[in-house]
Design a protein around this motif. Structure first.
Motif, PDB file in Angstrom:
ATOM      1  N   ASP A   1      -5.902  -1.342  -4.764  1.00  0.00           N
ATOM      2  CA  ASP A   1      -5.200  -1.840  -3.581  1.00  0.00           C
ATOM      3  C   ASP A   1      -6.116  -2.792  -2.809  1.00  0.00           C
ATOM      4  O   ASP A   1      -6.951  -2.348  -2.024  1.00  0.00           O
ATOM      5  N   GLU A   2      -5.956  -4.046  -3.049  1.00  0.00           N
ATOM      6  CA  GLU A   2      -6.777  -5.094  -2.425  1.00  0.00           C
ATOM      7  C   GLU A   2      -8.271  -4.760  -2.519  1.00  0.00           C
ATOM      8  O   GLU A   2      -8.969  -4.721  -1.498  1.00  0.00           O
TER       9      GLU A   2
ATOM     10  N   SER B   1       0.831  -1.214   0.000  1.00  0.00           N
ATOM     11  CA  SER B   1       0.000   0.000   0.000  1.00  0.00           C
ATOM     12  C   SER B   1       0.858   1.253   0.000  1.00  0.00           C
ATOM     13  O   SER B   1       0.501   2.266  -0.622  1.00  0.00           O
TER      14      SER B   1
HETATM   15 MG   LIG Z   1      -2.028  -2.689   2.233  1.00  0.00          MG
END
Ligand SMILES: [Mg+2]
Ligand SMILES: Nc1ncnc2c1ncn2[C@@H]1O[C@H](COP(=O)(O)OP(=O)(O)OP(=O)(O)O)[C@@H](O)[C@H]1O
Ligand code: SF4
Length: 344
Positions: free
Chosen positions: A200-201, A79
């Motif tokens: 991001d995920e 991240s």
């Molecule tokens: Mg992360």
């Protein structure tokens, strides 16, 4: 095909075709440190500030039109890397070259638009007091992406793109399902007509039943809009179907990068080999009983000398304590291990 944009950066309209010759984004020597704020107690006992190294010399290329997966355990820096690329963090050191030019520390709005990010938790990233329509139109207005008289039509187009029915325009985030909220986040990112979308995920916080529909949506949008996608996941199995190449991160560093097939069939870094052992067989659907990567990662406040993976590596040698292995590329497959190309 690349042409020069008004701000001097090449425009990367590639019709969804991956251009391997020139990276759209080249990340070189990227470093991101966080200095922990000293508490009153720490100051009283005269403890020094502590520096956490979240990203420690990342080198990585992203090619126009590709879907690049980034995987690694929690805390490996995925991240933080995403936020540095999106311009939300100012890296401590290193450079980001985008479409042929170094990205400045403070990016003008015209440049910020080009790289957008979708976060893991759509509930946290949406304003609870704004409806879907207000959320998307606010972006269109703030950035003046389309003239006022075109905003309604553009809003409808974006709702269609992310497959949200028009009846949801007046809904607030709390009235939406997790999957619908993530679609709103994606619409908001697409409103700025980015070239590079970082996810991001994006499905980790969603029910398993809706995860596939969001992954399919991202795959379709990439094709339809010619987007370049950086897709971050904990888990290698999620990137398998969506991504053409995969970068594996460990403790702030990229330790392996390869085409998805090469990475799954012939992983060269012991960490990647461990990650793959821990997931069910993708080919035969078998559940693995093997231990993936033993132990826990070291603290990012104290990254080990030599190879950062040595405390968990099943094949570590004395050399691994002395020398930090560089990413070595053989036939387009990169791995940062002294024995990547000699030990199997
Ligand atoms: Mg992360
Ligand atoms: N704003 C911040 N301030 C201080 N430390 C941070 C900050 N953001 C991240 N970190 C630290 O940097 C390291 C990398 O964190 P990061 O969130 O980038 O990892 P990640 O790979 O995305 O993990 P996850 O899979 O859990 O999302 C971690 O040790 C984390 O605690
Ligand atoms: S360099 Fe050594 S410790 Fe690091 S991954 Fe390779 S064998 Fe293991």
């Amino acid at each position: 095909m690349h042409s020069l944009g008004a701000d001097g950066y090449n425009t990367a309209s590639v019709d969804g075709v991956m251009n391997q010759a020139v990276p759209l984004l080249r990340i070189s020597g990227l470093q991101m440190e966080f200095v922990s704020s000293t508490s009153l107690l720490s100051r009283l006992v005269r403890r020094r500030n502590e520096t956490l190294v979240a990203i420690d010399g990342v080198d990585l290329d992203v090619f126009a039109g590709e879907a690049l997966g980034i995987v690694g355990e929690s805390g490996s820096g995925k991240s933080t890397l995403a936020r540095c690329i999106a311009g939300l963090y100012e890296p401590t050191a290193g450079t980001l070259v985008y479409a042929g030019k170094v990205l400045p520390r403070r990016r003008p709005a015209s440049l910020r638009r080009r790289i957008q990010i979708v976060f893991q938790d759509p509930y946290a990233s949406l304003n609870p007091r704004m409806t879907v329509e207000q959320t998307v139109k606010e972006i269109l207005g703030v950035h003046n992406v389309v003239p006022r008289q075109r905003r309604e039509a553009r809003f409808r187009e974006l709702m269609d793109l992310v497959r949200l029915g028009p009846e949801l325009a007046s809904a607030y985030p709390r009235q939406l399902s997790g999957g619908q909220r993530q679609r709103v986040s994606i619409a908001r990112a697409l409103a700025l007509e980015p070239e590079l979308l970082i996810a991001d995920e994006p499905v980790s916080a969603l029910d398993v039943s809706v995860q596939a529909s969001i992954l399919n949506l991202l795959a379709d949008l990439r094709q339809q809009l010619g987007l370049t996608l950086v897709f971050i996941a904990h888990d290698l199995s999620v990137v398998h179907h969506l991504c053409g190449r995969v970068a594996v991160m460990y403790l702030g560093r990229v330790v392996e990068v390869a085409e998805v097939g090469a990475l799954f069939d012939d992983p060269r870094h012991p960490y990647t080999q461990g990650l793959l052992r821990s997931i069910p067989s993708l080919v035969h659907g078998e559940q693995s009983s093997e231990v993936g990567v033993a132990g826990d990662p070291p603290s990012p406040f104290a990254i080990p000398s030599g190879c950062r993976f040595r405390s968990r590596c099943p094949i570590a040698q004395p050399l691994c304590m002395e020398e930090d292995p560089a990413l070595e590329v053989v036939d387009g497959h990169a791995a940062a291990c002294h024995f990547a190309w000699t030990v199997r």
